[in-house]
Design an enzyme around this catalytic site. Structure first.
Site, PDB file in Angstrom:
ATOM      1  N   SER A  29       0.800  -1.449  -0.039  1.00 24.86           N
ATOM      2  CA  SER A  29      -0.024  -0.299   0.425  1.00 24.86           C
ATOM      3  C   SER A  29       0.751   1.654   0.110  1.00 24.86           C
ATOM      4  O   SER A  29       0.498   2.282  -0.903  1.00 24.86           O
ATOM      5  CB  SER A  29      -0.358   0.444   0.759  1.00 24.86           C
ATOM      6  OG  SER A  29      -1.496  -1.044   1.451  1.00 24.86           O
ATOM      7  N   ARG A  33       1.689   4.175  -3.154  1.00 24.85           N
ATOM      8  CA  ARG A  33       1.202   5.564  -2.757  1.00 24.85           C
ATOM      9  C   ARG A  33       2.410   6.465  -2.821  1.00 24.85           C
ATOM     10  O   ARG A  33       2.715   7.744  -3.256  1.00 24.85           O
ATOM     11  CB  ARG A  33       0.926   5.543  -1.204  1.00 24.85           C
ATOM     12  CG  ARG A  33      -0.427   5.348  -1.590  1.00 24.85           C
ATOM     13  CD  ARG A  33      -0.860   5.362   0.319  1.00 24.85           C
ATOM     14  NE  ARG A  33      -2.461   4.623   0.157  1.00 24.85           N
ATOM     15  CZ  ARG A  33      -3.060   3.332  -0.029  1.00 24.85           C
ATOM     16  NH1 ARG A  33      -2.011   2.382  -0.082  1.00 24.85           N
ATOM     17  NH2 ARG A  33      -3.948   3.462   0.539  1.00 24.85           N
ATOM     18  N   GLY A 101      -5.606  -3.994  -8.111  1.00 23.86           N
ATOM     19  CA  GLY A 101      -6.802  -3.137  -7.285  1.00 23.86           C
ATOM     20  C   GLY A 101      -5.854  -1.650  -7.011  1.00 23.86           C
ATOM     21  O   GLY A 101      -6.954  -0.595  -7.778  1.00 23.86           O
ATOM     22  N   ARG A 129     -12.950  -6.828 -11.805  1.00 23.16           N
ATOM     23  CA  ARG A 129     -13.215  -6.159 -10.380  1.00 23.16           C
ATOM     24  C   ARG A 129     -14.454  -4.741 -10.681  1.00 23.16           C
ATOM     25  O   ARG A 129     -13.835  -4.360 -12.118  1.00 23.16           O
ATOM     26  CB  ARG A 129     -11.951  -5.937 -10.155  1.00 23.16           C
ATOM     27  CG  ARG A 129     -11.362  -7.145  -8.901  1.00 23.16           C
ATOM     28  CD  ARG A 129      -9.910  -7.244  -8.631  1.00 23.16           C
ATOM     29  NE  ARG A 129     -10.099  -6.162  -6.833  1.00 23.16           N
ATOM     30  CZ  ARG A 129      -9.349  -6.377  -6.677  1.00 23.16           C
ATOM     31  NH1 ARG A 129      -8.422  -6.655  -7.008  1.00 23.16           N
ATOM     32  NH2 ARG A 129      -9.780  -5.597  -5.347  1.00 23.16           N
ATOM     33  N   SER A 174     -13.434   1.116   2.295  1.00 20.58           N
ATOM     34  CA  SER A 174     -12.379   0.498   1.805  1.00 20.58           C
ATOM     35  C   SER A 174     -11.542   2.544   1.237  1.00 20.58           C
ATOM     36  O   SER A 174     -11.456   3.458   0.837  1.00 20.58           O
ATOM     37  CB  SER A 174     -12.766   0.357   0.250  1.00 20.58           C
ATOM     38  OG  SER A 174     -12.408   0.947  -1.103  1.00 20.58           O
ATOM     39  N   ASP A 327      -7.261  -7.908   4.726  1.00 18.03           N
ATOM     40  CA  ASP A 327      -6.185  -8.803   3.420  1.00 18.03           C
ATOM     41  C   ASP A 327      -5.634 -10.127   4.321  1.00 18.03           C
ATOM     42  O   ASP A 327      -5.181 -10.744   3.917  1.00 18.03           O
ATOM     43  CB  ASP A 327      -5.052  -7.806   2.979  1.00 18.03           C
ATOM     44  CG  ASP A 327      -6.426  -7.051   1.704  1.00 18.03           C
ATOM     45  OD1 ASP A 327      -7.132  -6.823   0.905  1.00 18.03           O
ATOM     46  OD2 ASP A 327      -4.686  -6.275   2.378  1.00 18.03           O
ATOM     47  N   LYS A 354     -11.751  -9.265  -3.625  1.00 22.51           N
ATOM     48  CA  LYS A 354     -10.366  -8.635  -3.929  1.00 22.51           C
ATOM     49  C   LYS A 354     -10.371  -9.607  -5.059  1.00 22.51           C
ATOM     50  O   LYS A 354     -10.989  -9.356  -6.087  1.00 22.51           O
ATOM     51  CB  LYS A 354     -10.264  -9.441  -2.628  1.00 22.51           C
ATOM     52  CG  LYS A 354     -10.884  -8.578  -1.557  1.00 22.51           C
ATOM     53  CD  LYS A 354     -10.029  -7.177  -1.629  1.00 22.51           C
ATOM     54  CE  LYS A 354     -10.641  -6.865   0.028  1.00 22.51           C
ATOM     55  NZ  LYS A 354     -10.170  -5.165  -0.299  1.00 22.51           N
ATOM     56  N   ARG A 358     -12.721 -13.648  -2.252  1.00 17.31           N
ATOM     57  CA  ARG A 358     -10.931 -14.945  -1.041  1.00 17.31           C
ATOM     58  C   ARG A 358     -12.631 -15.900   0.123  1.00 17.31           C
ATOM     59  O   ARG A 358     -12.442 -16.328   0.238  1.00 17.31           O
ATOM     60  CB  ARG A 358     -11.061 -13.663  -0.434  1.00 17.31           C
ATOM     61  CG  ARG A 358      -9.826 -13.958  -1.143  1.00 17.31           C
ATOM     62  CD  ARG A 358      -9.285 -12.510  -0.840  1.00 17.31           C
ATOM     63  NE  ARG A 358      -7.978 -11.872  -1.399  1.00 17.31           N
ATOM     64  CZ  ARG A 358      -6.777 -10.920  -1.507  1.00 17.31           C
ATOM     65  NH1 ARG A 358      -7.415 -10.491  -0.386  1.00 17.31           N
ATOM     66  NH2 ARG A 358      -5.863 -10.778  -2.487  1.00 17.31           N
TER      67      ARG A 358
HETATM   68  C1  S3P Z   1      -5.658  -1.077   0.183  1.00 21.17           C
HETATM   69  C2  S3P Z   1      -6.622  -1.392  -0.145  1.00 21.17           C
HETATM   70  C3  S3P Z   1      -7.487  -2.587   0.577  1.00 21.17           C
HETATM   71  C4  S3P Z   1      -7.085  -3.855   0.498  1.00 21.17           C
HETATM   72  C5  S3P Z   1      -5.872  -3.704  -0.753  1.00 21.17           C
HETATM   73  C6  S3P Z   1      -4.700  -2.226  -0.225  1.00 21.17           C
HETATM   74  C7  S3P Z   1      -4.872  -0.174  -0.495  1.00 21.17           C
HETATM   75  O1  S3P Z   1      -8.586  -2.780  -0.404  1.00 21.17           O
HETATM   76  O2  S3P Z   1      -7.596  -4.847   0.800  1.00 21.17           O
HETATM   77  O3  S3P Z   1      -5.098  -4.957  -0.613  1.00 21.17           O
HETATM   78  O4  S3P Z   1      -3.528   0.353  -0.363  1.00 21.17           O
HETATM   79  O5  S3P Z   1      -5.347   1.419  -0.052  1.00 21.17           O
HETATM   80  P1  S3P Z   1     -10.118  -1.919  -0.382  1.00 21.17           P
HETATM   81  O6  S3P Z   1     -10.229  -0.844  -0.205  1.00 21.17           O
HETATM   82  O7  S3P Z   1     -10.572  -2.468  -1.614  1.00 21.17           O
HETATM   83  O8  S3P Z   1     -10.999  -2.278   0.946  1.00 21.17           O
END
Ligand code: S3P
Length: 450
Positions: A29, A33, A101, A129, A174, A327, A354, A358
């Site tokens: 994550s 970013r 995603g 997705r 989210s 996760d 996801k 899952r």
């Molecule tokens: C993430 C947010 C989560 C997580 C993903 C990473 C992120 O997803 O499942 O692996 O880095 O913002 P969601 O925002 O769909 O919950």
């Protein structure tokens, strides 16, 4: 390990103790970013400890396509020369975000308030997705999305000419949706406000503040209210990425279920919005120790010590904790199968959208390995078979999902019979050194000829 292409079947079998230091890769994550905010900044951002998994490499490539200079200097060492807020150029070709995603949703947010168009696609998992959860709020800024039915990829996003700021309450917990809105808010004049009922990971807020944006979070009875002042000048930073707690979860949980194990994962991120798994494991009776708690790069970190824990009991995981361990449910289900009694996981409907569904993938795989499971639209329960009690002996479908693959490979280390996954390739999206790291700790893990 290739993330795409020919499937790589893999097998694990009952192993002796896992021992040693597990140097898991950088946080996924935070890595996404770091590259995106670096690209939106003025001047240079230097990142060390960047995850070099396929998901993040796809984001690096995308940032180049939008005009930033992204250079790999060495192992995990990267430099980004940004174009500034509103400075994205129109990509010349389709942006392929692979399996990610987080990558695609954050990048869509980052470009939505700039008057350029971009077309996004991804692998079969990502193309299935939902993207409407991001393109709906981005439309409020003035961006237009043209995708397949249900807002699915491939999708073209036409950024807003004069973006207006937005006040948006996220309809689901989210961090990706929250972050997409905040990133779009960067190039909208005025204040963009995101309200989230349940707190989700706050790396975007922390990092935006670190790059010099004016961003305030208030915690109220209605949830968190995050206010970002648009059109800041973001200034390039030196960033250190902590090790990913979501990746650490795999060797840690494997150590809890493999007899005699004793491992340490140094320097893992312990942001409270990410640490729900460790709390849950402790409630189950896991032997976990947090050493050298400290702060690094604006995030709390510690060295995590995990030892074999044969006395773990099944529990009901509080549903309000779901966002802080979203996760980690697949690997928790594996631990639960090795605990005594039933573990009930409720409020986890988000797991169905996801990298794979899952809940379904874990329920089917565990059942194939001889574990009693039950599922409904938003919950999963696992009947613990006690330490080492899982029969195993099955081949499990991983549905292009790295965490499903790693979870079952961990299960096989403590099961009576080997566990095979049909495709370990997607592991490279988040944890490219999983196989060598686990083997180095003592895991019996191998690739199979098809
Ligand atoms: C993430 C947010 C989560 C997580 C993903 C990473 C992120 O997803 O499942 O692996 O880095 O913002 P969601 O925002 O769909 O919950």
């Amino acid at each position: 390990m290739a993330a795409h292409g020919t499937p790589i079947p893999m097998t694990t079998r009952k192993s002796g103790p896992l021992r040693g230091i597990a140097e898991v890769p950088g946080d996924k994550s935070i890595s996404h970013r770091a590259l995106i905010l670096g690209a939106l900044s003025v001047g240079e951002t230097h990142v060390s400890g960047l995850l070099e998994g396929q998901d993040v490499l796809d984001t690096a490539r995308a940032m180049t396509a939008f005009g930033a200079e992204v250079i790999r200097l060495g192992d995990g060492e990267w430099r980004v020369h940004g174009v500034g807020v509103g400075g994205f150029a129109e990509p010349e070709n389709v942006i392929d975000c692979g399996n990610a995603g987080t990558g695609v949703r954050l990048i869509m947010g980052a470009m939505a308030s700039t008057p350029i168009s971009a077309t996004f696609t991804g692998d079969a998992s990502l193309r299935s997705r939902p993207m409407g959860r991001v393109t709906d709020p981005l439309a409020l800024f003035g961006a237009q999305a043209y995708g397949r039915a249900g807002g699915r990829l491939p999708l073209t996003l036409v950024g807003a000419r004069e973006a207006v700021p937005v006040r948006y309450r996220t309809p689901m917990a989210s961090a990706q949706v929250k972050s997409a809105v905040l990133l779009a808010g960067l190039n909208a004049r005025g204040q963009t406000v995101v309200i989230e009922e349940k707190p989700t990971r706050d790396h975007t807020e922390r990092m935006l503040a670190g790059f010099g944006a004016e961003i305030i979070t208030e915690t109220t009875d209605a949830g968190r209210i995050i206010t970002l002042t648009g059109q800041p000048e973001l200034i390039g930073q030196d960033l250190v990425v902590p090790r990913d707690p979501s990746s650490a979860a795999f060797p840690v949980c494997a150590a809890l279920i493999v007899e005699g194990s004793d491992i340490v994962v140094p320097n893992i991120g312990l942001n409270p919005t990410r640490a729900g798994l460790f709390l849950t494991l402790q409630e189950m009776g896991a032997d976990l120790g947090f050493e050298n708690m400290r702060e690094a790069g604006g995030e709390p970190v510690a060295d995590l010590h995990a030892r074999y824990s044969p006395d773990m009991k099944g529990i009901a995981v509080p549903p309000e904790r779901a966002a802080s361990m979203i996760d980690e449910y697949p690997i928790l289900a594996v631990v639960a199968a090795n605990a005594t009694g039933q573990t009930l996981m409720r409020g986890i409907g988000e797991l169905r959208v996801k990298e794979s569904d899952r809940i379904d993938a874990m329920a089917r795989g565990l059942a194939a390995c001889g574990v009693g499971v039950d599922e409904d639209p938003s919950s999963l329960s696992v009947d613990g078979m006690g330490p080492g009690g899982v029969p195993g002996g099955a081949t499990v479908s991983t549905h292009l999902d790295h965490r499903v693959a790693m979870s079952f490979l961990c299960l096989g280390l403590a099961a009576k019979q080997p566990v095979k996954v049909d495709d370990g390739g997607p592991v490279a999206t988040s944890f490219p050194v999983f196989e060598t790291l686990m083997a180095g700790l003592g895991a019996a893990i191998e690739r199979n000829n098809r």
